[in-house]
Design a protein around this motif. Structure first.
Motif, PDB file in Angstrom:
ATOM      1  N   PRO A 659       3.147  -3.777   1.958  1.00 61.35           N
ATOM      2  CA  PRO A 659       3.047  -3.959   0.500  1.00 61.35           C
ATOM      3  C   PRO A 659       3.627  -2.745  -0.249  1.00 61.35           C
ATOM      4  CG  PRO A 659       0.912  -3.402   1.429  1.00 61.35           C
ATOM      5  CD  PRO A 659       1.823  -3.601   2.596  1.00 61.35           C
ATOM      6  N   ALA A 660       4.226  -3.021  -1.398  1.00 66.75           N
ATOM      7  CA  ALA A 660       4.812  -1.939  -2.222  1.00 66.75           C
ATOM      8  C   ALA A 660       3.843  -1.597  -3.338  1.00 66.75           C
ATOM      9  CB  ALA A 660       6.163  -2.346  -2.768  1.00 66.75           C
ATOM     10  N   VAL A 661       2.820  -0.796  -3.075  1.00 68.13           N
ATOM     11  CA  VAL A 661       1.815  -0.366  -4.064  1.00 68.13           C
ATOM     12  C   VAL A 661       1.973   1.130  -4.238  1.00 68.13           C
ATOM     13  CG1 VAL A 661      -0.639  -0.186  -4.588  1.00 68.13           C
ATOM     14  CG2 VAL A 661       0.250  -2.213  -3.408  1.00 68.13           C
ATOM     15  N   PRO A 662       2.226   1.585  -5.455  1.00 64.61           N
ATOM     16  CA  PRO A 662       2.402   3.023  -5.658  1.00 64.61           C
ATOM     17  C   PRO A 662       1.171   3.798  -5.202  1.00 64.61           C
ATOM     18  CG  PRO A 662       3.134   1.805  -7.586  1.00 64.61           C
ATOM     19  CD  PRO A 662       2.446   0.824  -6.711  1.00 64.61           C
ATOM     20  N   GLY A 663       1.418   4.895  -4.483  1.00 61.19           N
ATOM     21  CA  GLY A 663       0.329   5.746  -4.026  1.00 61.19           C
ATOM     22  C   GLY A 663      -0.242   5.356  -2.682  1.00 61.19           C
ATOM     23  N   LEU A 664       0.234   4.248  -2.089  1.00 55.92           N
ATOM     24  CA  LEU A 664      -0.305   3.808  -0.790  1.00 55.92           C
ATOM     25  C   LEU A 664       0.842   3.552   0.194  1.00 55.92           C
ATOM     26  CD1 LEU A 664      -3.012   1.196  -1.911  1.00 55.92           C
ATOM     27  CD2 LEU A 664      -3.363   3.602  -1.278  1.00 55.92           C
ATOM     28  N   VAL A 665       0.595   3.904   1.478  1.00 56.28           N
ATOM     29  CA  VAL A 665       1.467   3.491   2.590  1.00 56.28           C
ATOM     30  C   VAL A 665       0.576   2.758   3.592  1.00 56.28           C
ATOM     31  CG1 VAL A 665       3.254   5.255   2.371  1.00 56.28           C
ATOM     32  CG2 VAL A 665       1.182   5.789   3.617  1.00 56.28           C
ATOM     33  N   VAL A 666       1.057   1.624   4.069  1.00 56.93           N
ATOM     34  CA  VAL A 666       0.233   0.738   4.906  1.00 56.93           C
ATOM     35  C   VAL A 666       1.061   0.305   6.129  1.00 56.93           C
ATOM     36  CG1 VAL A 666      -1.143  -1.374   4.974  1.00 56.93           C
ATOM     37  CG2 VAL A 666      -0.913  -0.091   2.828  1.00 56.93           C
ATOM     38  N   ALA A 667       0.399   0.199   7.269  1.00 55.61           N
ATOM     39  CA  ALA A 667       1.018  -0.351   8.508  1.00 55.61           C
ATOM     40  C   ALA A 667      -0.060  -1.126   9.265  1.00 55.61           C
ATOM     41  CB  ALA A 667       1.588   0.749   9.389  1.00 55.61           C
ATOM     42  N   GLU A 847       0.711  12.298  10.753  1.00 55.53           N
ATOM     43  CA  GLU A 847       1.891  11.522  11.119  1.00 55.53           C
ATOM     44  C   GLU A 847       2.034  10.318  10.197  1.00 55.53           C
ATOM     45  OE1 GLU A 847       4.055  12.399  13.454  1.00 55.53           O
ATOM     46  OE2 GLU A 847       2.880  14.159  14.041  1.00 55.53           O
ATOM     47  N   PRO A 848       3.217   9.680  10.173  1.00 55.96           N
ATOM     48  CA  PRO A 848       3.349   8.437   9.392  1.00 55.96           C
ATOM     49  C   PRO A 848       2.382   7.379   9.919  1.00 55.96           C
ATOM     50  CG  PRO A 848       5.504   9.314   9.972  1.00 55.96           C
ATOM     51  CD  PRO A 848       4.513  10.133  10.721  1.00 55.96           C
ATOM     52  N   VAL A 849       2.077   6.409   9.040  1.00 57.68           N
ATOM     53  CA  VAL A 849       1.084   5.400   9.425  1.00 57.68           C
ATOM     54  C   VAL A 849       1.583   4.560  10.599  1.00 57.68           C
ATOM     55  CG1 VAL A 849      -0.057   5.301   7.175  1.00 57.68           C
ATOM     56  CG2 VAL A 849       2.007   3.934   7.580  1.00 57.68           C
ATOM     57  N   GLU A 850       2.893   4.340  10.661  1.00 56.57           N
ATOM     58  CA  GLU A 850       3.420   3.594  11.819  1.00 56.57           C
ATOM     59  C   GLU A 850       3.177   4.358  13.118  1.00 56.57           C
ATOM     60  OE1 GLU A 850       5.065   4.315   9.116  1.00 56.57           O
ATOM     61  OE2 GLU A 850       5.600   2.397   8.154  1.00 56.57           O
ATOM     62  N   ALA A 851       3.321   5.696  13.082  1.00 56.91           N
ATOM     63  CA  ALA A 851       3.071   6.511  14.269  1.00 56.91           C
ATOM     64  C   ALA A 851       1.602   6.483  14.649  1.00 56.91           C
ATOM     65  CB  ALA A 851       3.541   7.943  14.030  1.00 56.91           C
ATOM     66  N   LEU A 875      -5.042  -3.927  14.145  1.00 56.39           N
ATOM     67  CA  LEU A 875      -5.182  -2.567  13.609  1.00 56.39           C
ATOM     68  C   LEU A 875      -4.414  -2.483  12.288  1.00 56.39           C
ATOM     69  CD1 LEU A 875      -6.317   0.265  14.475  1.00 56.39           C
ATOM     70  CD2 LEU A 875      -4.031   0.755  15.369  1.00 56.39           C
ATOM     71  N   VAL A 876      -5.078  -1.925  11.219  1.00 55.75           N
ATOM     72  CA  VAL A 876      -4.458  -1.689   9.906  1.00 55.75           C
ATOM     73  C   VAL A 876      -4.763  -0.243   9.499  1.00 55.75           C
ATOM     74  CG1 VAL A 876      -4.389  -2.297   7.464  1.00 55.75           C
ATOM     75  CG2 VAL A 876      -4.597  -4.092   9.187  1.00 55.75           C
TER      76      VAL A 876
END
Length: 881
Positions: A659-667, A847-851, A875-876
């Motif tokens: 999702p493209a939500v400002p202030g959040l990174v999600v994986a 680390e990045p959320v994907e990592a 896992l989220v």
């Protein structure tokens, strides 16, 4: 043997044994089925035999004729070369048989057997030979021979057996050398020479004795192995793999019908030919007996005529009249009339017997020389008295002959005088006193034998053989050491080179009635030969012979016909069996062809309970099993297609992008344990730059769980899009699940709304695993809420607010992560657990959320240590930036 020669022999013995031991130690087994090594062994055996024959048969006579009786080391060198060849052959053989002789007791038995053959006497070599034969039967390489190797072994083994069995040697008598061939030479005699030898040659042969014994032992070993090889090559069943039944039956017909019939025909022919030859030999003997009977009758008539006994012209006329009465036999006969004294005759016979024994030893024929010496010295033998009447041209040797005294005053038989062979008949009478003796000698010359040959229809030859004696229990053969010239005669038409051999028989010298001279003066070899034309003409006598033996011949034909009929029935039965087998095989082959085309409904008819019926039943069972498996395979393929569709549908239910939500990174990620799983996660972008996060887990797995979870997520998405309060949405969703799914199933669910602008996380949990929140170095577990969906229809799900500031990380997961199983420190099963999850996320929070997602999955996989995934893993990871 001098002491130093004995010392050399002992040293040589130990050296030879050491070399043999060294050869055996260096033996190596072949890499494949032995093929070249037996051929090499055969070549070595032939080479040592060729060396022996070349030296003994060709070289020694030439050297001996030149007067060199010392040979100058030739005997020792010959045996040394033979021993080397045989030791190398033994090395090759031992390499082949080494695995079969691996047992220690077998090796010890082999050594003892070889020593028994080489250095023992009496019955010990026989025991050693039995041990060698037994060890040869233990070798398995002879069973591995097939095809051309087996055929070669079958052909060559008898030939090689004769090569190692028939051994030549040189016999030296009175300085003269003669070549003899013996079978199984005596190991305690010199291998190359026998007889009276020069001292130098005796010393050389003594020094070669260790080599002789090694050669003897190894030859006995190879004789045993060749005998076993020939027997196995002949009796082992043929391996006809890859051959059709018709060809197998043809081979069986060849060995069961054709070859036995051919061999039977040859046997019957040879037996008939042999019987025919014996019949001809009996005819010759009958002719000789007829001549003796006629001469005996003439002698008896002369003995009864006083005018023939007193000498003078009248006696000579009477003898000529008797000669004329005998006809062709009498024309060459010699008549002698003597005075007769029974006592003197007995004494002369005893002296003649003693002289005969001496003559055999000294090389003088009995019956002639002793008698001649007696006549010359004037002793009181019969021949000391001068003949009273003789026919003209009587040889002096005949006049000097001494004939025995018998109880019935008759002598009829055969005698020789050193130059000729005679049929002799004598009649004696003691009255008037002194008595009289009438002797008639018929020479067995070419004229006599020609007349006999004409009557019997075969060529006839007689030869005096002084090395053969006809005794009461058979015929004995001894070396002829008399040195006398050969005495022989043959019919005029007989070729010296002979024709077709017909028969051979031995006629004893002396009186054929009383056995005088039996076994001491040799025997006369009677040999019959014929030609093709004479044999055909002789067949004219066959009808009479058949008629006279019609009963026995009929019996033989009946037995032969019975054997032929029985064999024919066996062959026809075998053909019928093969045809029946072929029919059954054709039925099975046709069934296999139909099965190959896919016609699995076909069934083979089952008749009876034999082996083919059992096989037909197995074919039918196989077809049924294949048909069932094909149906199951089709169903499985259809199910896999449906599952693939379901997998694709479930994959589309998952978020296709972050999702493209400002202030959040999600994986996020979901890994089902089967084709499809009961876990799902979803993102809902809400107004005001907010993000709704849902992660659920349905009890159970596979398609049913996936369907339920898909419906739950669809309903939750609808509630979220209508901006319904979180607790109201879950209450309505709970009532829907209670009403529509079967009892016993439930859904755990985490649902939260992140507001990065306000720095808040509002959430509730329906019995789901507590969510991990890491803020700085602090770890928090968010598990407030209610019971799982679908359990209680009036359940409540209160909402909780927690701060969510920049840098914070929230990890929502299913129980497939924390309940993953792995080996513990003590060997028991442990769970991955919440603590390991917190440590893993904590080490990766920067680390990045994907990592972080990949790191958690890798940590779970390492912890499982190869154990299969037992539950769905979802896992989220959400980070405030």
């Amino acid at each position: 043997m001098t002491p130093w020669v004995a010392l050399v022999v002992w040293v040589e013995t130990f050296v030879v044994l050491a070399v043999a031991w060294r050869f055996a130690r260096r033996a190596r087994p072949p890499e494949r089925v032995p093929g070249r090594r037996p051929i090499a062994i055969a070549g070595l055996l032939v080479a040592q035999a060729a060396l022996l024959y070349g030296v003994v048969v060709l070289l020694l006579p030439a050297i001996w004729r030149d007067g060199d009786t010392g040979i100058r080391g030739l005997a020792w060198l010959t045996q040394a070369l033979r021993a080397a060849l045989l030791l190398y052959a033994f090395t090759l053989w031992y390499g082949i048989a080494r695995s079969d002789l691996a047992a220690g007791r077998r090796r010890v038995l082999l050594v003892l057997a070889l020593l028994a053959q080489a250095f023992s006497g009496g019955a010990v070599p026989l025991l050693g030979a039995i041990a060698l034969v037994w060890l040869a039967t233990r070798t398995t390489w002879t069973r591995e021979l097939g095809g051309w190797r087996r055929l070669t072994a079958l052909i060559l083994s008898p030939f090689l057996f004769l090569v190692v069995m028939l051994l030549p040697y040189a016999s030296v008598v009175d300085g003269r050398l003669a070549i003899r061939i013996v079978a199984f030479a005596d190991p305690w005699q010199a291998a190359l020479f026998q007889g009276t030898l020069p001292p130098a040659l005796q010393m050389e042969l003594a020094m070669a004795r260790p080599l002789d014994r090694v050669i003897q032992a190894l030859l006995d070993l190879f004789r045993a192995q060749l005998a076993v090889l020939a027997l196995r090559a002949l009796t082992m069943p043929m391996r006809l793999s890859g051959m059709s039944l018709k060809r197998r039956f043809s081979v069986n017909y060849l060995f069961v019908r054709v070859i036995p019939s051919f061999l039977g025909l040859i046997t019957v022919t040879l037996v008939g030919y042999f019987a025919f030859g014996l019949h001809k030999a009996a005819q010759v003997r009958a002719e000789l007996d007829r001549t003796l009977a006629q001469t005996g009758a003439a002698g008896a008539a002369l003995l009864d005529d006083p005018r023939a006994l007193n000498g003078g012209p009248e006696a000579a006329r009477r003898l000529e009249a008797a000669r004329a009465w005998l006809g062709a036999d009498g024309s060459r006969a010699h008549f002698v009339v003597r005075r007769w004294d029974a006592q003197a005759a007995a004494d002369a016979a005893r002296r003649d017997s003693a002289a005969a024994d001496t003559a055999v030893t000294a090389g003088t024929a009995p019956g002639s020389r002793a008698a001649a010496d007696s006549a010359a010295t004037g002793t009181d033998s019969v021949t000391a008295e001068p003949a009273m009447a003789v026919t003209p041209n009587v040889p002096a040797s005949v006049l000097a002959m001494t004939l025995p005294s018998t109880a019935d005053h008759r002598v009829e038989g055969m005698i020789e005088d050193g130059r000729s062979i005679y049929l002799v008949s004598r009649r004696t009478s003691e009255t008037p006193s002194p008595g009289r003796s009438v002797e008639i000698y018929v020479p067995l010359d070419s004229i006599q034998l020609g007349a006999i040959a004409k009557r019997v229809g075969a060529h006839v030859a007689v030869t005096l053989n002084r090395g053969v004696s006809v005794v009461e229990d058979g015929i004995s053969f001894v070396p002829d050491s008399t040195g006398k010239p050969r005495v022989s005669a043959r019919s005029p038409s007989a070729s010296p080179k002979g024709g077709l051999f017909l028969a051979r028989s031995f006629l004893p010298l002396g009186d054929w009635r009383s056995g005088w001279n039996l076994g001491r003066s040799g025997a006369v070899a009677l040999e019959l030969t014929t030609t093709q034309w004479m044999l055909i003409r002789s067949l004219a006598d066959v009808p009479a012979w058949l008629f006279s033996n019609v009963f026995m011949i009929g019996l033989l034909f009946a037995v032969g016909a019975l054997v032929g009929i029985t064999e024919g029935i066996a062959v026809r039965s075998g053909r019928g069996i093969v045809e029946a087998v072929e029919q059954e095989v054709d039925v099975l082959r046709a069934a296999a062809a139909r099965y190959g085309t896919g016609d699995l409904s076909h069934r083979v008819p089952v008749r009876g309970s034999n082996e083919f019926s059992v096989l037909a039943g197995s074919f039918n069972d196989m077809a049924s099993s294949l048909e069932r498996q094909r149906a199951e395979l089709i169903e499985k393929e259809r199910l896999e297609e449906d599952l693939e569709v379901a997998r694709e549908i479930q994959r589309r239910f998952l978020p296709q992008r972050a999702p493209a939500v400002p202030g959040l990174v999600v994986a996020g990620v979901s890994v089902p344990s089967r084709e499809v799983g009961g876990d799902l996660f979803h993102y809902v972008e809400l107004a005001g730059n907010r993000l709704g996060i849902a992660l659920g887990d349905v009890s159970g797995k596979s398609v049913p769980a996936a369907l339920i979870m898909s419906n739950v997520m669809s309903a939750l998405r609808t509630e979220a899009l209508h901006e319904t309060e979180i607790e109201k949405s879950l209450e309505r969703l709970n009532r829907l699940i209670v009403e529509q799914i079967e009892p016993g199933r439930f859904v755990t669910l985490f649902y939260g709304i992140v507001d990065p602008g306000a720095g808040l996380l509002r959430y509730t949990s329906a019995g789901h695993n507590p969510v991990l929140r890491i803020s700085g170095d602090e770890v928090h577990w968010l598990g407030e809420g209610g019971v799982p969906l679908g359990v209680l229809p009036e359940a409540r799900y209160p909402v909780t607010e927690v701060p969510f500031r920049p840098g914070d990380v929230v990890v929502a997961y299913s129980d497939g992560v924390t309940e993953a199983e792995g080996p513990g420190a003590g060997g028991e099963i442990e769970l991955f657990g919440e603590e390991r999850l917190a440590d893993t996320v904590g080490s990766l929070r920067s680390e990045p959320v994907e990592a972080i997602v990949r790191g958690v999955l890798a940590a779970v996989e390492r912890f499982a240590a190869g154990r299969p995934q037992a539950d769905d893993i979802t896992l989220v990871v959400v980070r405030h930036v």
